[in-house]
Scaffold this motif. Structure first.
Motif, PDB file in Angstrom:
ATOM      1  N   GLY A  31      84.800  13.682  39.961  1.00 11.91           N
ATOM      2  CA  GLY A  31      83.272  13.438  40.530  1.00 11.91           C
ATOM      3  C   GLY A  31      83.007  14.009  41.330  1.00 11.91           C
ATOM      4  O   GLY A  31      82.734  14.372  42.545  1.00 11.91           O
ATOM      5  N   SER A 187      79.428  14.138  36.801  1.00 11.82           N
ATOM      6  CA  SER A 187      78.316  13.638  36.970  1.00 11.82           C
ATOM      7  C   SER A 187      77.868  12.280  37.346  1.00 11.82           C
ATOM      8  O   SER A 187      77.888  11.795  36.180  1.00 11.82           O
ATOM      9  CB  SER A 187      76.630  14.264  37.313  1.00 11.82           C
ATOM     10  OG  SER A 187      76.291  14.345  36.128  1.00 11.82           O
ATOM     11  N   VAL A 194      82.484   6.057  39.846  1.00 14.07           N
ATOM     12  CA  VAL A 194      83.221   7.278  40.842  1.00 14.07           C
ATOM     13  C   VAL A 194      84.328   6.637  41.238  1.00 14.07           C
ATOM     14  O   VAL A 194      85.546   7.533  40.744  1.00 14.07           O
ATOM     15  CB  VAL A 194      82.175   8.240  41.386  1.00 14.07           C
ATOM     16  CG1 VAL A 194      83.420   8.617  42.347  1.00 14.07           C
ATOM     17  CG2 VAL A 194      81.036   8.789  40.836  1.00 14.07           C
ATOM     18  N   GLU A 195      84.627   5.828  41.953  1.00 19.15           N
ATOM     19  CA  GLU A 195      85.650   5.245  42.464  1.00 19.15           C
ATOM     20  C   GLU A 195      86.758   4.731  41.869  1.00 19.15           C
ATOM     21  O   GLU A 195      87.912   5.237  41.718  1.00 19.15           O
ATOM     22  CB  GLU A 195      85.736   3.942  43.634  1.00 19.15           C
ATOM     23  CG  GLU A 195      86.814   3.432  44.612  1.00 19.15           C
ATOM     24  CD  GLU A 195      86.150   2.716  45.388  1.00 19.15           C
ATOM     25  OE1 GLU A 195      86.905   2.119  46.258  1.00 19.15           O
ATOM     26  OE2 GLU A 195      84.717   1.986  45.161  1.00 19.15           O
ATOM     27  N   CYS A 198      87.778   8.566  39.122  1.00 14.80           N
ATOM     28  CA  CYS A 198      87.856  10.417  39.867  1.00 14.80           C
ATOM     29  C   CYS A 198      88.775  10.291  40.358  1.00 14.80           C
ATOM     30  O   CYS A 198      89.135   9.390  41.324  1.00 14.80           O
ATOM     31  CB  CYS A 198      86.542  10.426  40.654  1.00 14.80           C
ATOM     32  SG  CYS A 198      84.901  10.459  39.302  1.00 14.80           S
ATOM     33  N   VAL A 201      86.542  13.907  44.461  1.00 13.60           N
ATOM     34  CA  VAL A 201      84.833  13.728  44.533  1.00 13.60           C
ATOM     35  C   VAL A 201      84.698  14.986  45.779  1.00 13.60           C
ATOM     36  O   VAL A 201      84.939  14.888  46.217  1.00 13.60           O
ATOM     37  CB  VAL A 201      84.266  12.797  45.223  1.00 13.60           C
ATOM     38  CG1 VAL A 201      83.141  12.394  44.880  1.00 13.60           C
ATOM     39  CG2 VAL A 201      84.693  10.949  44.083  1.00 13.60           C
ATOM     40  N   MET A 215      89.077   9.510  47.280  1.00 15.40           N
ATOM     41  CA  MET A 215      87.959   8.333  47.727  1.00 15.40           C
ATOM     42  C   MET A 215      88.295   7.655  49.108  1.00 15.40           C
ATOM     43  O   MET A 215      88.156   7.856  49.949  1.00 15.40           O
ATOM     44  CB  MET A 215      87.681   7.310  46.832  1.00 15.40           C
ATOM     45  CG  MET A 215      86.615   7.195  45.721  1.00 15.40           C
ATOM     46  SD  MET A 215      85.336   8.749  45.572  1.00 15.40           S
ATOM     47  CE  MET A 215      84.906   7.083  46.237  1.00 15.40           C
TER      48      MET A 215
END
Length: 220
Positions: A31, A187, A194-195, A198, A201, A215
């Motif tokens: 990400g 993106s 995203v969490e 991905c 990140v 994360m």
């Protein structure tokens, strides 16, 4: 594998990327996040061979993107933030058009199109693309990016403007692509997505990498 060394991109009066270096591994979901103007879209376009860096080096699966930007297009699937489709066409004809560009046979196009429509829960029903909802158009654009079976997928805000149910479906679909041998770089502004998707990140700020990791690592 994707390897960048001191990668920079300058526009008149603006340095969009400022000597960033990184390595992305195969079968990862990466990400790229940051505020508007942080350099996310510029980075993705450089990865896709659409924008030439001002300086630095970038290699994607051994291909020097700066020296051979056309060759990289054989191994990537690119999804811009806006799904700009040929709206007078039907979905099957749209995919056939791009399949022919990639040199696929009629049988390959038909089989892959059918498989992607099923996987993406997309039922074209003979409609023209102009009649599709925004979510359906996004799914068609994703199908087009996957049609030639690329190993690297570069997605700019893949769920931008979509309803929550369609967004969750697409995120779930993308999360399983590494199981099929794909590497995904995307993106996003939605940190929950995203969490969820991905492995690592990258956080950009004013063209520089301020942090990169899982994360868990970023929280710590």
């Amino acid at each position: 594998m994707i390897q960048a060394e001191a990668l920079s991109k300058e526009y008149p009066g603006v340095r969009a990327l400022d000597r960033i270096s990184f390595t992305f591994n195969e079968r990862e979901v990466i990400g790229v996040i940051g505020h508007n103007g942080a350099g996310k879209t510029t980075l993705l376009k450089i990865l896709a061979g659409l924008v030439t860096p001002t300086s630095g080096s970038l290699r994607v699966q051994g291909i020097d993107v700066g020296a051979d930007p056309h060759r990289i297009k054989e191994v990537i699937g690119y999804l811009p933030e806006e799904s700009r489709l040929y709206e007078t066409m039907r979905a099957d004809a749209y995919l056939s058009f791009f399949g022919e560009i990639y040199g696929l046979t009629s049988r390959q196009i038909r089989e892959r199109s059918d498989a992607l429509f099923t996987a993406l829960d997309l039922q074209p029903d003979g409609k023209r693309l102009a009649e599709f909802s925004k979510g359906m158009k996004r799914k068609v654009a994703i199908a087009r990016s996957l049609l030639h079976d690329p190993s690297l997928l570069i997605y700019d805000e893949p769920t931008s403007g979509l309803d929550p149910m369609t967004s969750r479906f697409i995120i779930s679909y993308l999360r399983h692509l590494p199981e099929k041998g794909k590497t995904v770089v995307l993106s996003a502004h939605n940190l929950t997505q995203v969490e969820a998707i991905c492995d690592r990140v990258m956080i950009l700020r004013r063209g520089q990498i301020v942090a990169m990791g899982s994360m868990h690592e970023l929280r710590r």
